[in-house]
Design a protein around this motif. Structure first.
Motif, mmCIF file in Angstrom:
data_model
loop_
_atom_site.group_PDB
_atom_site.id
_atom_site.type_symbol
_atom_site.label_atom_id
_atom_site.label_comp_id
_atom_site.label_asym_id
_atom_site.label_seq_id
_atom_site.Cartn_x
_atom_site.Cartn_y
_atom_site.Cartn_z
ATOM 1 N N ILE A 35 0.837 -1.201 0.000
ATOM 2 C CA ILE A 35 0.000 0.000 0.000
ATOM 3 C C ILE A 35 0.870 1.249 0.000
ATOM 4 C CG2 ILE A 35 -1.640 1.345 1.384
ATOM 5 C CD1 ILE A 35 -2.848 -1.438 2.250
ATOM 6 N N VAL A 36 1.898 1.262 0.829
ATOM 7 C CA VAL A 36 2.806 2.421 0.868
ATOM 8 C C VAL A 36 3.507 2.574 -0.482
ATOM 9 C CG1 VAL A 36 4.933 3.333 1.911
ATOM 10 C CG2 VAL A 36 3.100 2.428 3.371
ATOM 11 N N GLU A 37 3.904 1.468 -1.095
ATOM 12 C CA GLU A 37 4.519 1.533 -2.426
ATOM 13 C C GLU A 37 3.544 2.165 -3.431
ATOM 14 O OE1 GLU A 37 6.172 -1.535 -5.862
ATOM 15 O OE2 GLU A 37 5.915 -2.289 -3.814
ATOM 16 N N ALA A 38 2.283 1.765 -3.372
ATOM 17 C CA ALA A 38 1.278 2.327 -4.280
ATOM 18 C C ALA A 38 1.059 3.815 -3.997
ATOM 19 C CB ALA A 38 -0.034 1.563 -4.154
ATOM 20 N N ILE A 39 1.051 4.202 -2.733
ATOM 21 C CA ILE A 39 0.891 5.620 -2.369
ATOM 22 C C ILE A 39 2.048 6.432 -2.954
ATOM 23 C CG2 ILE A 39 0.940 7.269 -0.439
ATOM 24 C CD1 ILE A 39 -0.522 5.065 1.228
ATOM 25 N N LEU A 41 3.584 5.871 -5.544
ATOM 26 C CA LEU A 41 3.403 5.939 -6.995
ATOM 27 C C LEU A 41 2.170 6.758 -7.387
ATOM 28 C CD1 LEU A 41 4.324 2.269 -7.954
ATOM 29 C CD2 LEU A 41 5.669 4.338 -8.391
ATOM 30 N N GLY A 42 1.526 7.390 -6.385
ATOM 31 C CA GLY A 42 0.422 8.292 -6.681
ATOM 32 C C GLY A 42 -0.979 7.815 -6.326
ATOM 33 N N ALA A 43 -1.111 6.650 -5.717
ATOM 34 C CA ALA A 43 -2.434 6.157 -5.349
ATOM 35 C C ALA A 43 -3.077 7.060 -4.308
ATOM 36 C CB ALA A 43 -2.351 4.730 -4.816
ATOM 37 N N GLU A 44 -4.348 7.367 -4.516
ATOM 38 C CA GLU A 44 -5.109 8.210 -3.592
ATOM 39 C C GLU A 44 -6.284 7.459 -2.980
ATOM 40 O OE1 GLU A 44 -6.256 11.669 -5.807
ATOM 41 O OE2 GLU A 44 -4.184 12.182 -6.296
ATOM 42 N N TRP A 45 -6.946 6.626 -3.781
ATOM 43 C CA TRP A 45 -8.112 5.864 -3.345
ATOM 44 C C TRP A 45 -7.771 4.379 -3.317
ATOM 45 C CZ3 TRP A 45 -12.968 7.092 -1.624
ATOM 46 C CH2 TRP A 45 -13.354 8.435 -1.740
#
Length: 181
Positions: A35-39, A41-45
């Motif tokens: 999840i932190v990796e995705a954040i 990379l710009g993840a918001e939702w």
């Protein structure tokens, strides 16, 4: 990549039958890392259906991470009253997510009727998300299989797969930390 879907195995698929199973902490740590990796990379939702097992555990991680990151959480159960067959501790977490998520709505506004509701859930997540985080083993298949296969067909979808090897490494790290405490 603004929206990331989360899925994973149900507890019985992992041989987890109690709330205090030591594997849950390892799985939650693996989801937190992805999840932190995705954040980053710009993840918001982050969207998921709230099925028991990996999705509820990841939901718990999301609630904790929301204190440090500006993320949004959306829960889309495929049908109404999904949690009625959950164990009490799973129902408690499901209700917490229902109350604390930024958005919560069943995809079909009726109780379970047939597998078409589950197919609609899969189609919804594949349509809305640009990424997928899941614990998944190609050889085992299981409940995450449909989303993983759909994500692979959707060429622009970023896959964040948690492997058995990653779980083993996290378990070893935790054992190492406990050894030196």
């Amino acid at each position: 990549m603004k929206v990331v879907a989360i899925t994973g195995y149900r507890p019985h698929e992992l041989g987890i039958f109690k709330a205090d199973h030591p594997g849950i902490d390892i799985i939650k740590e693996a989801y937190e890392r992805k999840i932190v990796e995705a954040i980053e990379l710009g993840a918001e939702w982050f969207i998921f259906s709230g099925t028991n097992g990996c999705e509820l555990w990841a939901g718990e991680v999301l609630l904790e991470l929301r204190e440090s990151y500006p993320i949004k959480i959306a829960v889309f159960p495929p049908f109404l009253q999904m949690e009625e067959k959950y164990k009490p501790y799973e129902q408690e977490l499901f209700i917490r997510l229902q109350l604390e998520a930024d958005f919560f709505e069943a995809l079909t506004q009726r109780p379970y009727e047939d597998p078409s509701q589950l197919r609609a859930k899969t189609a919804f997540f594949l349509d809305k998300a640009a990424g997928l985080i899941t614990l998944y083993d190609e050889e085992t298949g299981g409940s995450p299989r449909f989303l993983v296969e759909g994500a692979k067909r959707k060429h622009q979808m970023e896959l964040f797969l948690i492997t058995q090897e990653e779980l083993r490494v996290i378990e070893e790290e935790k054992q190492w930390e406990q050894h030196w405490e």
